[in-house]
Design an enzyme around this catalytic site. Structure first.
Site, mmCIF file in Angstrom:
data_model
loop_
_atom_site.group_PDB
_atom_site.id
_atom_site.type_symbol
_atom_site.label_atom_id
_atom_site.label_comp_id
_atom_site.label_asym_id
_atom_site.label_seq_id
_atom_site.Cartn_x
_atom_site.Cartn_y
_atom_site.Cartn_z
ATOM 1 N N CYS A 184 0.871 -1.183 0.000
ATOM 2 C CA CYS A 184 0.000 0.000 0.000
ATOM 3 C C CYS A 184 0.909 1.235 0.000
ATOM 4 O O CYS A 184 2.132 1.123 0.163
ATOM 5 C CB CYS A 184 -0.869 -0.008 1.252
ATOM 6 S SG CYS A 184 0.122 0.031 2.759
ATOM 7 N N HIS A 194 5.220 -5.327 8.764
ATOM 8 C CA HIS A 194 5.154 -6.716 9.225
ATOM 9 C C HIS A 194 5.391 -7.697 8.083
ATOM 10 O O HIS A 194 4.463 -8.327 7.572
ATOM 11 C CB HIS A 194 3.794 -6.979 9.894
ATOM 12 C CG HIS A 194 3.705 -6.388 11.266
ATOM 13 N ND1 HIS A 194 2.529 -5.956 11.824
ATOM 14 C CD2 HIS A 194 4.664 -6.153 12.193
ATOM 15 C CE1 HIS A 194 2.766 -5.484 13.037
ATOM 16 N NE2 HIS A 194 4.055 -5.584 13.281
ATOM 17 N N HIS A 226 3.681 1.792 11.692
ATOM 18 C CA HIS A 226 2.503 1.623 12.556
ATOM 19 C C HIS A 226 2.297 2.763 13.539
ATOM 20 O O HIS A 226 1.280 2.806 14.225
ATOM 21 C CB HIS A 226 2.628 0.306 13.337
ATOM 22 C CG HIS A 226 2.996 -0.857 12.460
ATOM 23 N ND1 HIS A 226 4.279 -1.343 12.362
ATOM 24 C CD2 HIS A 226 2.253 -1.580 11.609
ATOM 25 C CE1 HIS A 226 4.302 -2.348 11.497
ATOM 26 N NE2 HIS A 226 3.088 -2.509 11.017
ATOM 27 N N CYS A 241 2.577 5.789 8.660
ATOM 28 C CA CYS A 241 1.685 6.090 7.533
ATOM 29 C C CYS A 241 0.870 7.346 7.863
ATOM 30 O O CYS A 241 0.382 7.496 8.992
ATOM 31 C CB CYS A 241 0.754 4.903 7.325
ATOM 32 S SG CYS A 241 -0.505 5.224 6.091
ATOM 33 N N HIS A 282 -1.151 -5.095 19.019
ATOM 34 C CA HIS A 282 -0.725 -4.697 17.670
ATOM 35 C C HIS A 282 -0.049 -3.332 17.782
ATOM 36 O O HIS A 282 -0.506 -2.465 18.527
ATOM 37 C CB HIS A 282 -1.931 -4.637 16.723
ATOM 38 C CG HIS A 282 -1.530 -4.399 15.292
ATOM 39 N ND1 HIS A 282 -1.272 -3.137 14.810
ATOM 40 C CD2 HIS A 282 -1.311 -5.251 14.263
ATOM 41 C CE1 HIS A 282 -0.915 -3.239 13.529
ATOM 42 N NE2 HIS A 282 -0.931 -4.514 13.179
ATOM 43 N N GLU A 284 0.100 -0.694 15.953
ATOM 44 C CA GLU A 284 -0.708 0.506 15.670
ATOM 45 C C GLU A 284 -1.617 0.831 16.860
ATOM 46 O O GLU A 284 -1.756 1.998 17.254
ATOM 47 C CB GLU A 284 -1.550 0.256 14.412
ATOM 48 C CG GLU A 284 -2.385 1.449 13.999
ATOM 49 C CD GLU A 284 -3.287 1.117 12.812
ATOM 50 O OE1 GLU A 284 -2.837 0.426 11.878
ATOM 51 O OE2 GLU A 284 -4.454 1.534 12.846
ATOM 52 N N THR A 333 -6.572 0.339 11.463
ATOM 53 C CA THR A 333 -6.791 0.489 10.011
ATOM 54 C C THR A 333 -6.887 -0.824 9.245
ATOM 55 O O THR A 333 -7.326 -0.832 8.100
ATOM 56 C CB THR A 333 -5.624 1.287 9.392
ATOM 57 O OG1 THR A 333 -4.403 0.621 9.733
ATOM 58 C CG2 THR A 333 -5.602 2.707 9.885
ATOM 59 N N SER A 354 1.116 -10.159 9.999
ATOM 60 C CA SER A 354 0.454 -9.056 9.297
ATOM 61 C C SER A 354 -1.059 -9.138 9.468
ATOM 62 O O SER A 354 -1.706 -10.075 8.991
ATOM 63 C CB SER A 354 0.841 -9.112 7.812
ATOM 64 O OG SER A 354 -0.080 -8.379 7.049
#
Ligand code: SF4
Length: 287
Positions: free
Chosen positions: A13, A42, A75, A97, A125, A127, A167, A223
């Site tokens: 992405c 990841h 993240h 990001c 996680h 993020e 996300t 991931s």
């Protein structure tokens, strides 16, 4: 004759591309050594190839105290990590990001507005940990429909809540859990959504599921968005197998399949998909 179909979009992405370019640029300009806090994305193949190019992956900013460049992963990180890094004599670059950065600003704004915050996501996680580390108040992390019901059983409908999401969750799960929250909490600001890359890759798997007997998903076990692609295929009633790359391929994965789909998570390089495609196309297993 077996047919192999590729999902579109798949793979990297924009956020992952951006994070990898940040590391690539730092490897050209320094200062050296170049450290990355946690895995930049990841994917073990990506991490290994950067390690071979001299990147040092660390778990605590203090490990970069000797100087050089310190890059935060895609993240995002907590305020505490930012502050710790700022005290060091090291060049700090945040490769988070922009979508994650915007989510961080939103969670801070909701706290400043006095909302009680609900976060759809998985504890642990990176993020989610980064988001939790942007605010001081307690955040209700909801990782399943059961957890949502448990939260609702104790929630006060008179309070003002705000809801956000990691996300890389399943877009349908987020929408369904969101409807349930909106039914029960009249003073809810609902801002939970997966990012466009996650949503588009899941949509592509749904399209592929209508044309394939099995879907091979390239990506790391760690991931989140890769695992969601497997779940999306399963929700469409199609078998899926996750592989780190062609080396994990077993002919039994596509036994009896006339049409095989291939996709990849947002942190999986296209090169891995190409190698898997070649392996599947040359697989001698009988149809
Ligand atoms: S999956 Fe979405 S939020 Fe995560 S890096 Fe990619 S674009 Fe950004």
């Amino acid at each position: 004759m077996r047919k192999v179909l590729l999902a579109s979009p798949r793979g990297f992405c924009a956020g992952v591309e951006r994070a990898l370019k940040t590391v690539d640029d730092a490897l050209k300009t320094g200062p050296f050594p170049v450290y990355v806090l946690h895995e930049i994305v990841h994917n073990e193949n990506v991490v290994e190839s950067l390690r071979r190019r001299g990147v040092i992956f660390i778990d605590d900013p203090e490990e970069a105290a000797g100087g050089g460049t310190l890059i935060f992963s895609a993240h995002g990180v907590s305020r505490e990590v930012e502050e710790k890094a700022a005290r060091l004599k090291v060049r700090v670059i945040d490769a988070a990001c922009p979508i994650v950065k915007s989510l961080q600003r939103r969670i801070e704004a909701f706290e400043a507005d006095g909302c009680e915050i609900i976060l759809f996501g998985k504890k642990g996680h990176r993020e989610v940990e980064g988001l939790l580390g942007r605010v001081h108040s307690t955040v209700h992390v909801v990782d399943s429909e059961e957890a949502l019901e448990a939260f609702l059983a104790a929630a006060d409908p008179a309070k003002h809540y705000a809801c956000l999401s990691q996300t890389t969750l399943n877009a349908d799960d987020v929408a369904r859990m969101g409807r349930r929250l909106q039914e029960k909490l009249p003073h809810l600001t609902f801002a939970a959504e997966v990012c466009f890359a996650t949503r588009d890759r899941q949509r592509a798997v749904k399209e592929l599921a209508g044309q394939c007997d099995v879907i091979l998903v390239v990506g790391s076990e760690k991931s989140s968005n890769t695992r969601r692609l497997c779940e999306t295929a399963a929700a469409c009633g199609v078998r899926s197998c996750r592989l780190s790359g062609a080396e994990d391929f077993e002919p039994s994965m596509i036994a009896g399949a006339k049409r095989v789909g291939i996709t990849s998570g947002a942190s999986a390089p296209e090169e891995l998909v190409r190698k898997l495609l070649e392996t599947v196309e040359h697989c001698p297993c009988p149809d």
